[in-house]
Design a protein around this motif. Sequence first.
Motif, PDB file in Angstrom:
ATOM      1  N   GLY A 233       0.823  -1.189   0.000  1.00 30.11           N
ATOM      2  CA  GLY A 233       0.000   0.000   0.000  1.00 30.11           C
ATOM      3  C   GLY A 233       0.865   1.250   0.000  1.00 30.11           C
ATOM      4  O   GLY A 233       2.087   1.194  -0.129  1.00 30.11           O
TER       5      GLY A 233
ATOM      6  N   GLY B  72      -0.704   5.643   3.963  1.00 33.86           N
ATOM      7  CA  GLY B  72      -2.004   5.031   4.189  1.00 33.86           C
ATOM      8  C   GLY B  72      -2.932   5.207   3.004  1.00 33.86           C
ATOM      9  O   GLY B  72      -2.746   6.096   2.167  1.00 33.86           O
ATOM     10  N   PHE B  73      -3.942   4.358   2.924  1.00 33.80           N
ATOM     11  CA  PHE B  73      -4.911   4.362   1.834  1.00 33.80           C
ATOM     12  C   PHE B  73      -5.581   5.733   1.754  1.00 33.80           C
ATOM     13  O   PHE B  73      -6.235   6.180   2.695  1.00 33.80           O
TER      14      PHE B  73
ATOM     15  N   THR C 157      -1.621   6.229   8.590  1.00 34.14           N
ATOM     16  CA  THR C 157      -2.289   5.053   9.135  1.00 34.14           C
ATOM     17  C   THR C 157      -1.277   4.181   9.870  1.00 34.14           C
ATOM     18  O   THR C 157      -0.090   4.164   9.543  1.00 34.14           O
TER      19      THR C 157
ATOM     20  N   THR D  67       4.878  -0.441   4.991  1.00 34.98           N
ATOM     21  CA  THR D  67       3.512   0.082   4.962  1.00 34.98           C
ATOM     22  C   THR D  67       2.665  -0.719   5.950  1.00 34.98           C
ATOM     23  O   THR D  67       3.117  -1.710   6.507  1.00 34.98           O
TER      24      THR D  67
ATOM     25  N   GLU E 147      -3.089  -2.548   3.486  1.00 25.95           N
ATOM     26  CA  GLU E 147      -4.126  -1.763   2.819  1.00 25.95           C
ATOM     27  C   GLU E 147      -5.450  -2.519   2.770  1.00 25.95           C
ATOM     28  O   GLU E 147      -6.508  -1.907   2.632  1.00 25.95           O
TER      29      GLU E 147
ATOM     30  N   GLU F 232      -7.312  -1.396   5.749  1.00 26.62           N
ATOM     31  CA  GLU F 232      -7.675   0.008   5.585  1.00 26.62           C
ATOM     32  C   GLU F 232      -8.827   0.174   4.592  1.00 26.62           C
ATOM     33  O   GLU F 232      -9.716   1.004   4.792  1.00 26.62           O
ATOM     34  N   ARG F 233      -8.835  -0.653   3.554  1.00 27.99           N
ATOM     35  CA  ARG F 233      -9.946  -0.607   2.598  1.00 27.99           C
ATOM     36  C   ARG F 233     -11.248  -1.082   3.242  1.00 27.99           C
ATOM     37  O   ARG F 233     -12.329  -0.556   2.957  1.00 27.99           O
TER      38      ARG F 233
END
Length: 471
Positions: A156, A160-161, A186, A354, A357, A360-361
Amino acid sequence: MTSTNPPLLSRDSAESLVEQIVRSVGLRIDDKLLRTGARMPSIRQFSDLHAVSRFTVVEAYDRLVAKGYLESRRGSGFYVRERHAMASAGYPPDAAAATPPKLDVVWLVRNMFRQLPPQKMPGSGLLPNDWLDADLIGNALRAVGRSNQNLLLQYGVPQGFLPLRQQLQLKLAELDIAATPEQFITTTGVTQGLDLVARHFLQPGDTIFVDDPAWFLMFGSFSLLGAKVIGIPRLADGPDIARLAEMAALHKPRLYVINSVLHNPSSTSLSAAKAFQILKLAEQHDFMIVEDDIYCDMHPGGATRIAALDQLQRVIYLGGFSKTLAANLRVGFIATSPELAVQLADRKILSTLTTSEIGERVVYKILSEGRYRKHLDRLRSRLDSVRDATTRRLDGIGIRVDTGSTSGMFVWADAGCDTNLLTENAMAEGYLLAPGCLFSPRQLPSHRMRINVATMEDAGVWGFLERSVGR
């Protein structure tokens, strides 16, 4: 002589009697309450003592043998096996054979991960699974899985996303905190956020202030960095300002970590006057404020955040969703000044590259589709209903609960006795409490303990408390 009798069994528990016996005996062996070589009661003795069938005892003992806790000696009975043979306990052989457990932060966290039923864990820091919305998360996860799958196979964005950071911008705007997406990083929960901030600001020998009492995990984390951790007495409306001023002048801290809203463990919140005074002292003595707002969404609204007064100049704001969505998602965030956000993102790259993601999604999907608000309304309403009943019942058996909090999942209670000893006795019966000593950086003996009101629906917990402290 160590007693081999397990605790009383609960007919009201969601666990079967066999499961209760296996779990309680296993825990007593793990915690050295049953020593290697100790002879267990015979099947007939156990059956008579606890009013259960002999078939139940046979099945429980057989499971304990299969798990490596007991051994069967033909013609003699069942005996506790040597600790190094118990790989099923989840500890390395050397750790299992060590001295009896000491009540410390690691002890509490380790026992939280034993997967006891939530109703057996009044000392836990999470809501029971059946309070949360697994369908909400499952649907979001499936939707993410149906998206561009190539995106799920690569790293990601370090910061952050982006759509999640844009959604967090809207979330903070509702709290009167203005921030652009570039001001967010994030993290793998608030725990990583605190670690990133501490590593950025602290050098060995530096001083960091925390509330006293406060969330216990950070004490050890900061100490490992070589920092001097000093507690500031926490009152019903925030810290003792006179003490904070005195200690700031004396120690010149780099950071002050504080729960402004629904403080852990007392669930009290900061007054507007105290928030202003803290910010003024931070400017006077040149320290940064780290505002941990992990319980933000359990508050009905109207609380004061220091970040709203400061607008992320001297305040670093932390948040996350482990308490209200799912601990396993491990999605948190830092909001700070644009300059510091870049520096913390670089530090994040050096430590973890990272964050996931995928998680986060999932959180973005939930926040952006509007169902999260209704979920929070249900959580707050359910907490309100059990908090009042729990407080009254605790008071009835002589456990005094501090007044001043009308929200959140915790109460800070005075048991009127040494809660270290109370916790040891509770663990012997298969219940996890959170003694007050762990919530202070000094870790002195305490009559206090933190109680999670969402976990107080088991008759066995109440039975233990009534027998132990009822007066």
